[in-house]
Design an enzyme around this catalytic site. Structure first.
Site, PDB file in Angstrom:
ATOM      1  NE  ARG A  18      48.944  49.883  29.071  1.00  0.00           N
ATOM      2  CZ  ARG A  18      49.831  50.664  29.682  1.00  0.00           C
ATOM      3  NH1 ARG A  18      49.509  51.280  30.817  1.00  0.00           N
ATOM      4  NH2 ARG A  18      51.024  50.844  29.172  1.00  0.00           N
ATOM      5  CG  HIS A  43      33.663  32.427  37.114  1.00  0.00           C
ATOM      6  ND1 HIS A  43      32.618  32.498  37.996  1.00  0.00           N
ATOM      7  CD2 HIS A  43      33.088  32.195  35.901  1.00  0.00           C
ATOM      8  CE1 HIS A  43      31.469  32.319  37.375  1.00  0.00           C
ATOM      9  NE2 HIS A  43      31.731  32.146  36.090  1.00  0.00           N
ATOM     10  CG  HIS A  50      37.586  37.771  34.255  1.00  0.00           C
ATOM     11  ND1 HIS A  50      37.281  36.438  34.161  1.00  0.00           N
ATOM     12  CD2 HIS A  50      36.432  38.399  34.623  1.00  0.00           C
ATOM     13  CE1 HIS A  50      36.013  36.243  34.475  1.00  0.00           C
ATOM     14  NE2 HIS A  50      35.457  37.408  34.740  1.00  0.00           N
ATOM     15  CD  GLU A  70      33.853  30.615  41.501  1.00  0.00           C
ATOM     16  OE1 GLU A  70      33.818  30.590  42.741  1.00  0.00           O
ATOM     17  OE2 GLU A  70      33.739  31.662  40.827  1.00  0.00           O
ATOM     18  CB  THR A 100      30.009  39.629  39.093  1.00  0.00           C
ATOM     19  OG1 THR A 100      30.583  38.688  40.005  1.00  0.00           O
ATOM     20  CG2 THR A 100      28.862  40.365  39.773  1.00  0.00           C
ATOM     21  CG  HIS A 190      29.059  37.335  44.856  1.00  0.00           C
ATOM     22  ND1 HIS A 190      29.453  37.036  43.570  1.00  0.00           N
ATOM     23  CD2 HIS A 190      28.565  38.585  44.808  1.00  0.00           C
ATOM     24  CE1 HIS A 190      29.190  38.052  42.774  1.00  0.00           C
ATOM     25  NE2 HIS A 190      28.659  39.014  43.502  1.00  0.00           N
ATOM     26  N   GLY A 213      37.709  37.076  45.934  1.00  0.00           N
ATOM     27  CA  GLY A 213      38.602  37.630  44.936  1.00  0.00           C
ATOM     28  C   GLY A 213      38.605  39.143  44.902  1.00  0.00           C
ATOM     29  CG  HIS A 214      35.810  43.054  43.727  1.00  0.00           C
ATOM     30  ND1 HIS A 214      36.155  43.605  42.512  1.00  0.00           N
ATOM     31  CD2 HIS A 214      35.361  44.087  44.495  1.00  0.00           C
ATOM     32  CE1 HIS A 214      35.918  44.910  42.534  1.00  0.00           C
ATOM     33  NE2 HIS A 214      35.432  45.223  43.720  1.00  0.00           N
TER      34      HIS A 214
END
Length: 239
Positions: A18, A43, A50, A70, A100, A190, A213-214
């Protein structure tokens, strides 16, 4: 004891969708630490979709636990690391257009480059970690590059976990054992989540750090960030 480092990339993804500064990446990092996170991971990628390099610079004085950055050690990334001097740098061989991270280093064919890069970062007092697939040969070659740790790429473990968790963990146990024999520290990350995390740590209890993270951000949509971090810490520590 295994430490939990929270990857806040997805927070930046939402912000960037946004424009503006909502949600606030810096505030999120501070909140994660106050809720018990033992590290913050970012990362940054070349396309800045991001976490941005400016975020990395702004986060450095705010992170009070361990700051892990990372990325693929391109010249720009190397310059950033040498400027910011985080606690740890995790070298990942991701292509610029990768959605990713999707593979570990071939530490045999890239030995000269990785050795030179590890030497540079370690000369700045930065812990070095190399992202590898669960292959003992790649782990041993990483040790020969002079890194401090390896991070095992756990996507395959997560994908196979529900079908046969013993088969899923077996190559990771062998790779982790090789790391221990080489006196390397051990990280993992991961697609680790609340379903598969405990078994991984239970089977390989000498993991130093998991970077997640995700899954944490997804779970936080339902549970809230504070309860989510507490839940992940519980999975790590319930023995």
């Amino acid at each position: 004891m295994t430490r939990l480092s929270v990857n806040i990339n997805k927070v930046a993804t939402i912000r960037n969708a946004r424009g503006g500064n909502a949600p606030d990446v810096l505030e999120c990092a501070v909140k994660c630490e106050s809720f018990g996170a033992e590290g913050i991971t970012v990362h940054p990628r070349p396309d800045a979709r991001h976490i941005r390099y400016s975020d990395v610079r702004a986060l450095k004085p705010l992170v009070k636990t361990e700051f892990n950055i990372e990325g693929n050690p391109t010249p720009a990334f190397v310059d950033l690391i040498c400027e910011v001097c985080p606690t740890q740098v995790t070298m990942v061989p991701d292509a610029e257009d990768a959605i990713t991270s999707n593979k570990g280093w071939d530490t045999v064919s890239n030995r000269e480059f990785l050795t030179r890069t590890c030497e540079l970062f370690r000369s700045r007092g930065i812990r070095t970690s190399i992202f590898v697939d669960p292959d003992p040969e790649m782990v041993r070659a990483a040790a020969e590059c002079g890194c401090d740790r390896v991070e095992l790429y756990t996507e395959a473990y997560a994908a196979q976990y529900s079908g046969n968790r013993r088969n899923a963990i077996e190559p990771y146990y062998k790779a982790a054992k090789a790391a221990r024999e080489c006196r390397l520290g051990l990280n993992a990350g991961h697609d680790l989540n609340l379903d598969n995390l405990h078994y991984f740590i239970q089977t390989i209890p000498w993991v130093d750090e998991v970077s997640i993270g995700h899954a944490i951000i997804c779970d936080a949509l339902y549970m809230g960030l504070e309860k989510t971090i507490a839940a992940y810490l519980n999975e790590i520590r319930k023995f």
